[in-house]
Scaffold this motif. Sequence first.
Motif, PDB file in Angstrom:
ATOM      1  N   THR A   1      -7.429   8.289 -15.849  1.00  0.00           N
ATOM      2  CA  THR A   1      -6.530   7.931 -14.743  1.00  0.00           C
ATOM      3  C   THR A   1      -5.277   7.258 -15.300  1.00  0.00           C
ATOM      4  OG1 THR A   1      -6.406   6.777 -12.620  1.00  0.00           O
ATOM      5  CG2 THR A   1      -7.636   5.688 -14.386  1.00  0.00           C
TER       6      THR A   1
ATOM      7  N   PHE B   1      -4.021   4.444  -6.759  1.00  0.00           N
ATOM      8  CA  PHE B   1      -5.409   4.684  -7.157  1.00  0.00           C
ATOM      9  C   PHE B   1      -6.239   5.118  -5.949  1.00  0.00           C
ATOM     10  CE2 PHE B   1      -3.945   1.597 -10.387  1.00  0.00           C
ATOM     11  CZ  PHE B   1      -4.163   2.364 -11.516  1.00  0.00           C
TER      12      PHE B   1
ATOM     13  N   ASP C   1     -10.707   7.830  -8.619  1.00  0.00           N
ATOM     14  CA  ASP C   1     -10.436   6.992  -9.791  1.00  0.00           C
ATOM     15  C   ASP C   1     -11.486   5.903  -9.921  1.00  0.00           C
ATOM     16  OD1 ASP C   1      -8.099   8.390 -10.414  1.00  0.00           O
ATOM     17  OD2 ASP C   1      -6.940   7.223  -8.966  1.00  0.00           O
TER      18      ASP C   1
END
Length: 859
Positions: free
Chosen positions: A260, A367, A371
Amino acid sequence: MEDSATHIDKLVRRNARLKSLIQKYKQSHHLQHALLQLSEQASTVAELTLLYPAIHDILQSFIPSKSFYVVLHNPVNDLLELSYFADEKDGLSVPLKYDQHFKEGLTGHVFKHGKTSYFTKEQTQQAVEKGQFKALGTPAEHWVGVPVYRDKTIIGVMVAQSYDKAQSYSEQQIELLEVMSLYLATAIERVKKRELLESEVKIRTRALTQSNQALNEEILHRKKALERQQILFKISELATLSENLEDVYQHVHKIIKTITYADNLYIALYDQQSHWLSFPYCVDEYSDNAEPRPFAKGYSELVLSTEKCQVIDAKRAKSLIKLGVIERPRDIPPEESATSWLGAPLKTSQGVIGLIVCQAYNNKHEFSQDDCELITFVSHQIANVIQAHLANQELKQSHQKLEHRVAEKTKELRQANMHLQMQMEERKKIEQQLYHDAHHDSLTSLPNRSLFLTQLEKTLQHYQRYPEQQFAVLFIDLDKFKDINDQLGHQAGDQFLISVAESFSHCIREHDLLARLGGDEFVVLLTHLTEPQQAEDVAKRIIEIMKKPFCMKGQCIQSGASIGITYSKTSYKHTDEIIRDADAAMYYAKNAGRNRFECFHPLLNATTSQHEAENMHHLDDLPMHFRSSEIITLDESAHAESLLEAFGEHPVLGSTSFEVLKKFATDRIQHFEVELSLLKQAFSLAAQTKLQKVLFPCSGLVLERINFKALCHLLKAHDAKKICLLFNEQEIRYASAVQIENLKSLVAQGFSIGLNEFAKDRCELNLLTEFKFDYLLLSSTFSKRVLQQENYHLQLQGVLAITHIQNIQVIAKGPSIFNYRTLLDKHGLSLFIGKQHALAPFNKETTSTHSTIPLDLNI
């Protein structure tokens, strides 16, 4: 002067003849050209709506046919329906108005009589006045209608008409219409098949697209699983490759970046005794140095207290602050405040030791829950690695603790590696299982339709390159499977299918393929065949196995197998054609009485009327005749015996021997009556010959208790010394005790018997000593094998030794070629079946003992 006149007269006649020939050739050229155009259109047009205009264009090139239409018969509602219409005067609404009345008009008149009709306007009016048909639409000056036939059945009418009195139709033009009509049905059928094929292609393309989508999703899922696995490998390597924690943190940062957004990342460790947070690793675009601090109400503390991954955006941050869960410093500039924050706890077997955090500023990244799942997935492994290195640092301070904890952590790491290895092996097994499940039947574990068709396609392509390597396909349908499901339940039906699949697998060779298509349908692919008999042997073994009843819960049901066989042919281009022909042969076997096999014949695809289908197995409805085959020696000289066989004209198989036809009989009483009538006729024919003996094939049915008395009565009423009753070797091998007793009774009463088709599938010498046979006819299959394989020569010598002792005459069957008989003569055979001679038709009404047919079998 007279010679000159005679010469001129000859020239005039020759000129007239040449003009006639030119006209004839011109007409032939027109016919040929029109048929070529029709064939080309039938091969190119994609649908029927395009075929009829193309035919119309072809006709206009040769005859006046601006007004042209085609009607076809619909057998469902018994109406003549308009398929194409073009007219100079009437619009489409006019014929549609009379759509229900076509049969009453001039078109129906042609359809009813099935003959070409040509009417002028005056002739049409006169016929209407006489009531022969009704006048529909605008009357034409010239009208010609031609019936359209498929095989011998009329399926419609093709009509051309002219409203111009001067434009009539000549005999040549009418002949052209008739010839076109002969090929119209074939052209329509070809276009219909093309339409059906295109429809099937679309359906299969759609199914393939859906399958590809599912496969892509599966590939994506496996790709993600593989990526996670690779990440775990990289993290597990950190425990052994990195020497200090700083290297571990840097490698962890690189790994998280592959998962990520991680431009800003820090790792915090929590001391449960002092309740302080330390930040051994921190990479941030605003601050690279994070000082230790006591436990408070920050984002990090929320992760540690909940022991869960937390995703915090600006909206949630405000909510948490409002609830008092989070407290933020007031002196932080807005641009240095994270717009999206992701934190995951570092859990070990000893509890939470800290957390790993990724954060984004100025809305550079948002996010998500995905994630959160990914970072949670790797955080446990990262925690173990960090914990291991922390333990190593503590163990350096204390030697005793160092040895203990190093051993403990080494053990944990080994277990982790073993767990990872087990996961790898498990995933490999899962992948193999997924492939197996996709290509095998879940119930029987046999290959499914997909795998079978793939293998059949490969086999067909191989055969097209190497035609000498033959193959065969057996299409198997289980008989009475529905009865098992209905009476014993579906669970019993499943057990039955499992049992059948296991039994079938024992009937084929190791390299052959047995598959389940679905339901109660199975299919076998036999490769590397040296002769067609091998496929029939497999079918016989399957039918023999299916004779054993299926029992469950105290109930037993007799099932069976109907098998269709098709062999490799150069005409096969697609696997669908092979499956179609094997399926057609299977359905013919099922209709012929079930629990049998049939080989595909091209006529099985021919259109058969309902009446023909219902009477296909009625032996007493089949026209029959006799054929006589001489028993000859090697030098072609006739012997004192002859083989007399009955043949029937079957609606599908054509001219076929009674030996084959009687297998299809569904009525045993009818079978016996027909066979008894044939035997009566054989006695009459034998009485008229100069031969010592006429060999006549009989079935085991005549030996059954209810029939044997009638057989003996017939034999005693005639000169039975001239007749030898031939019984099939396979029937005698499986004969009942009553049949065996009656066969011995025939010998005791002085009647002559023989054994037919001996050693077709196996050679049982005990039969030759058990009964007193006068003649033994070897099967053509055995004769062929004697010439090809040494071990069959040894079997033949055993047969000849026994027959010599038993005084049995041995006769060989096979090709009527000199080289063939010469080779068999070298093996000890001297009598052969010679040419066949067709005799007069069999008279079913004849019941007397004396035939009126003047025949001499000694031809």
